[in-house]
Scaffold this motif. Structure first.
Motif, PDB file in Angstrom:
ATOM      1  N   LEU A 124     -15.168  -7.924 -12.106  1.00  0.00           N
ATOM      2  CA  LEU A 124     -15.358  -8.197 -10.757  1.00  0.00           C
ATOM      3  C   LEU A 124     -15.707  -7.295  -9.872  1.00  0.00           C
ATOM      4  N   PRO A 125     -16.280  -7.428  -8.859  1.00  0.00           N
ATOM      5  CA  PRO A 125     -17.068  -6.393  -7.943  1.00  0.00           C
ATOM      6  C   PRO A 125     -15.701  -5.932  -6.999  1.00  0.00           C
ATOM      7  N   ILE A 126     -14.819  -4.803  -7.650  1.00  0.00           N
ATOM      8  CA  ILE A 126     -13.782  -4.371  -6.848  1.00  0.00           C
ATOM      9  C   ILE A 126     -13.661  -2.882  -7.365  1.00  0.00           C
ATOM     10  N   GLY A 127     -13.658  -2.002  -6.389  1.00  0.00           N
ATOM     11  CA  GLY A 127     -13.135  -0.521  -6.652  1.00  0.00           C
ATOM     12  C   GLY A 127     -11.875  -0.348  -6.678  1.00  0.00           C
ATOM     13  N   GLY A 128     -11.079   0.656  -6.884  1.00  0.00           N
ATOM     14  CA  GLY A 128      -9.785   1.472  -7.229  1.00  0.00           C
ATOM     15  C   GLY A 128      -9.175   1.990  -6.174  1.00  0.00           C
ATOM     16  N   GLY A 129      -7.862   1.481  -5.873  1.00  0.00           N
ATOM     17  CA  GLY A 129      -7.062   2.099  -4.858  1.00  0.00           C
ATOM     18  C   GLY A 129      -5.552   1.802  -4.975  1.00  0.00           C
ATOM     19  N   LYS A 130      -4.927   2.335  -4.064  1.00  0.00           N
ATOM     20  CA  LYS A 130      -3.345   2.169  -4.027  1.00  0.00           C
ATOM     21  C   LYS A 130      -2.657   2.527  -3.063  1.00  0.00           C
ATOM     22  N   GLY A 131      -1.450   2.064  -2.897  1.00  0.00           N
ATOM     23  CA  GLY A 131      -0.611   2.816  -1.389  1.00  0.00           C
ATOM     24  C   GLY A 131       0.887   2.516  -1.764  1.00  0.00           C
ATOM     25  N   GLY A 132       1.633   2.498  -0.647  1.00  0.00           N
ATOM     26  CA  GLY A 132       2.876   2.415  -0.492  1.00  0.00           C
ATOM     27  C   GLY A 132       3.730   3.399   0.172  1.00  0.00           C
ATOM     28  N   SER A 133       4.978   3.278   0.206  1.00  0.00           N
ATOM     29  CA  SER A 133       5.815   4.103   0.991  1.00  0.00           C
ATOM     30  C   SER A 133       7.158   4.211   0.008  1.00  0.00           C
ATOM     31  N   ASP A 134       7.858   5.343   0.488  1.00  0.00           N
ATOM     32  CA  ASP A 134       9.336   5.571   0.016  1.00  0.00           C
ATOM     33  C   ASP A 134      10.431   4.709   0.658  1.00  0.00           C
ATOM     34  N   PHE A 135       9.942   3.891   1.401  1.00  0.00           N
ATOM     35  CA  PHE A 135      10.916   2.770   2.184  1.00  0.00           C
ATOM     36  C   PHE A 135      11.423   2.004   1.097  1.00  0.00           C
ATOM     37  N   ASP A 136      12.741   1.419   1.160  1.00  0.00           N
ATOM     38  CA  ASP A 136      13.398   0.516   0.177  1.00  0.00           C
ATOM     39  C   ASP A 136      13.896  -0.497   0.766  1.00  0.00           C
ATOM     40  N   PRO A 137      13.309  -1.629   0.486  1.00  0.00           N
ATOM     41  CA  PRO A 137      13.593  -2.903   0.893  1.00  0.00           C
ATOM     42  C   PRO A 137      14.921  -3.665   0.878  1.00  0.00           C
ATOM     43  N   LYS A 138      15.355  -2.932  -0.472  1.00  0.00           N
ATOM     44  CA  LYS A 138      16.590  -3.711  -0.854  1.00  0.00           C
ATOM     45  C   LYS A 138      17.857  -3.179   0.134  1.00  0.00           C
TER      46      LYS A 138
END
Length: 447
Positions: A124-138
């Motif tokens: 499928l026509p999609i590139g690669g990336g990722k993200g996030g945070s050191d936040f803990d929702p727990k």
């Protein structure tokens, strides 16, 4: 991996180590891919002549930002946010957001690098990336989670868009968090740009099967591997690590296909339920009550154990928890149990040493970039529906998912055969994903 690298690949890897000190998970992910590419660069010198390897290992863009928010006691809290837009040769950056205290720049880079090849394998026509945070929702209240997500999106929104970068969920980011993030994006931009995030609720732009997709896709891939070896899940004893979204839906699909998942785990230990994991109870414990497997054990009248879930004998093992959870000692246990197949539901859950043990023993091994691609594949299907203002049925979407996973399995096998490593899913996945992205990068010039 213990194989020596081709000199061109070694030069690229040395540069990765120099540019990214201390980012061990990123080093591991790069080394794992490069370890398969010796036959490729030998056959295609144009890749090294154009600097494709070095360019591919350097993200196109890295974004790091402060996320201030106010907790229920009125105190100001500060977290760090990340988005690594790694490669857009095939399409807009695509990859999830992870909210977890252990998230660092190197974590996000390793995940984004893996995402390039995983997304390419879907076709499928999609590139690669990722993200996030050191936040803990727990342990946070819904109000605290909402305020954090709104602050996170207040910065992230300027970097994303349906034709630019399309985040989704990952560990710590489920439907609740996606809702808060999308609401803030809509509020800031004054646009109902539903294609900017995937993993949305089905009543407001989401896709059927998206919550189930990674777990279902993993089992569809594993089913193909077993079929290639002349067998199936029917009557098989299966162990799954983790008890989150991926694990729960993997368990459900294994049971549908006639297997029995007898054990699963969380950060506090694991349970063995010889009658088969009770999915209704597991969902209640992990999704509604958001508590540990001790509650499951108490209600089922079984023991909650500590140690390695891989001590439980099974013929199929599906690691679905987190990176580097299954080490060489665990792999030797799996081998001793006479296991036929290990397929990765999480991203890089097996250490390089564990992978070596499994492959040397002749156990079929499905790497995460192939085996757990069902989640991002269904995200791309969600993007298709958003672009056409359409909504597909559960049955149609699941059939598309199954078709994509069969295609990934076939592509891994045919590519491995073409490059002299028949039956090697690791080499097949790495080479197939790499060559598709590399050819696109060549066509686009030096950018």
């Amino acid at each position: 991996m213990t194989d020596e690298l081709d000199p061109h690949l070694q030069d690229a890897y040395t540069e990765v180590l120099r540019r990214n000190p201390g980012e061990l998970e990123f080093h591991q992910a790069v080394r794992e891919v490069l370890g398969s590419l010796g036959p490729v660069v030998e056959r295609h010198p144009e890749y090294t002549d154009a600097g494709i390897i070095t360019r591919l290992c350097e993200p196109e863009r890295q974004i790091v930002f402060r996320v201030p928010w106010v907790d229920d006691a009125g105190r100001v809290q500060i977290n760090r946010g990340f988005r690594v837009e790694f490669n857009s040769a095939l399409g807009p950056y695509k990859g999830g957001l992870r909210f977890r205290p252990t998230v660092l720049a190197g974590t996000v880079k390793f995940l984004g690098f893996e995402q390039i090849f995983k997304n390419a394998l879907t076709g499928l026509p999609i590139g690669g990336g990722k993200g996030g945070s050191d936040f803990d929702p727990k342990g946070k209240s819904p109000g605290e989670v909402m305020r954090f997500c709104q602050s996170f999106m207040t910065e992230l929104y300027r970097h994303i868009g349906e034709h630019t970068d399309v985040p989704a969920g990952d560990i710590g980011v489920g439907g609740r968090e996606i809702g808060y993030l999308f609401g803030q994006y809509k509020r800031i931009t004054n646009r109902y740009e539903s294609g900017v995030l995937t993993g949305k609720g089905v009543t407001w732009g989401g896709s059927q099967v998206r919550p189930e997709a990674t777990g279902y896709g993993l089992v569809y891939f594993a089913e193909q591997v077993l079929a290639h070896r002349g067998t199936s899940f029917d009557g098989r004893r299966v162990v799954v690590s983790g008890s989150g979204n991926v694990a729960i839906h993997a368990i459900a699909k294994v049971h549908q296909l006639g297997g029995t998942v007898v054990a699963c785990s969380d950060s506090g230990g694991f349970v063995v339920d010889e009658a088969g994991i009770d999915l209704d109870l597991l969902r209640d414990v992990k999704e509604r009550r958001r508590t540990s497997l001790t509650a499951y054990a108490e209600e089922r009248g079984i023991e909650h154990r500590t140690g390695s879930v891989w001590s439980v004998p099974a013929t199929v093992a599906l690691p679905c928890a987190t990176q580097n959870e299954l080490d060489a000692a665990d792999a030797r246990l799996i081998v001793d149990h006479g296991c036929l197949l290990v397929a990765e539901g999480a991203n890089m859950p097996c250490t390089p040493e564990a992978v070596d043990v499994l492959r040397e023993a002749g156990i079929a091994f499905g790497p995460g970039k192939a085996a757990n691609a069902g989640g991002v594949a269904t995200s791309a299907l969600e993007m298709q529906q958003n672009a056409s203002r359409d909504s597909w049925s559960f049955e149609h979407t699941e059939a598309r998912l199954a078709e994509i996973m069969r295609g990934i399995h076939e592509r891994c096998l045919t590519t491995a055969d073409a490059y002299g490593t028949p039956g090697d899913y690791v080499a097949g996945a790495n080479i197939a994903g790499f060559t598709q992205v590399a050819d696109a990068m060549l066509a686009l010039g030096v950018i």
